[in-house]
Design a protein around this motif. Structure first.
Motif, short mmCIF file in Angstrom:
data_model
loop_
_atom_site.label_atom_id
_atom_site.label_comp_id
_atom_site.label_asym_id
_atom_site.label_seq_id
_atom_site.Cartn_x
_atom_site.Cartn_y
_atom_site.Cartn_z
N THR A 24 9.82 31.90 80.43
CA THR A 24 9.54 33.25 80.89
C THR A 24 10.42 33.62 82.08
N VAL A 25 10.58 32.69 83.01
CA VAL A 25 11.44 32.92 84.18
C VAL A 25 12.87 33.19 83.72
N ARG A 31 17.42 39.52 82.43
CA ARG A 31 17.38 40.97 82.57
C ARG A 31 17.66 41.46 83.98
N THR A 32 17.28 40.63 84.96
CA THR A 32 17.37 41.07 86.35
C THR A 32 18.39 40.31 87.18
N GLY A 33 18.80 39.16 86.68
CA GLY A 33 19.61 38.25 87.49
C GLY A 33 18.67 37.32 88.24
N PRO A 34 19.20 36.21 88.73
CA PRO A 34 18.33 35.24 89.41
C PRO A 34 17.78 35.80 90.72
N VAL A 35 16.57 35.39 91.01
CA VAL A 35 15.92 35.75 92.27
C VAL A 35 16.21 34.63 93.24
N ARG A 36 16.84 34.93 94.32
CA ARG A 36 17.31 33.90 95.26
C ARG A 36 16.34 33.72 96.42
N PHE A 37 15.33 32.90 96.17
CA PHE A 37 14.36 32.54 97.20
C PHE A 37 14.25 31.03 97.25
N SER A 47 14.91 28.32 94.35
CA SER A 47 14.03 28.09 93.20
C SER A 47 14.76 28.29 91.87
N CYS A 48 15.73 29.20 91.86
CA CYS A 48 16.46 29.46 90.61
C CYS A 48 17.44 28.34 90.28
N ASN A 49 17.68 27.42 91.23
CA ASN A 49 18.63 26.33 91.00
C ASN A 49 17.96 24.99 90.71
N LEU A 50 16.64 24.97 90.60
CA LEU A 50 15.97 23.71 90.30
C LEU A 50 16.29 23.26 88.88
N ASP A 51 16.56 21.98 88.73
CA ASP A 51 16.82 21.40 87.41
C ASP A 51 15.49 20.92 86.83
N LEU A 52 14.83 21.82 86.12
CA LEU A 52 13.50 21.51 85.61
C LEU A 52 13.53 20.39 84.57
#
Length: 83
Positions: A24-25, A31-37, A47-52
């Motif tokens: 979902t993320v 659609r929005t681009g990564p959220v950089r928090f 958070s957008c760079n975590l290797d899940l």
């Protein structure tokens, strides 16, 4: 509820939930681009760079290792919050 901590079925369910959340993320990001928090769990990373995939490999149920499985359960719960 502490008796559920570290159980394989609970960990498996959390892993599926994390996979669904990550999907979902990624859909939103497309659609929005990564959220950089900063990540809640790993504040030194975005958070957008975590290797899940890597994190799911590291934190899983291990038969006979109750302490590690309990630790993995907690980390997976924290990753749900992070997502």
């Amino acid at each position: 509820m502490a008796y559920l901590l570290g159980r394989q079925d609970c960990i498996d369910s959390l892993r599926r939930d994390l996979t669904d959340l990550q999907g979902t993320v990624l859909d939103v990001f497309s659609r929005t681009g990564p959220v950089r928090f900063a990540s809640w769990k790993f504040p030194d990373k975005l958070s957008c760079n975590l290797d899940l995939v890597y994190l799911l490999e590291q934190y899983d149920y291990v038969d006979g290792e109750e302490d590690f499985s309990q630790h993995a359960h907690i980390v997976l719960l924290e990753l749900v919050i992070d997502r």
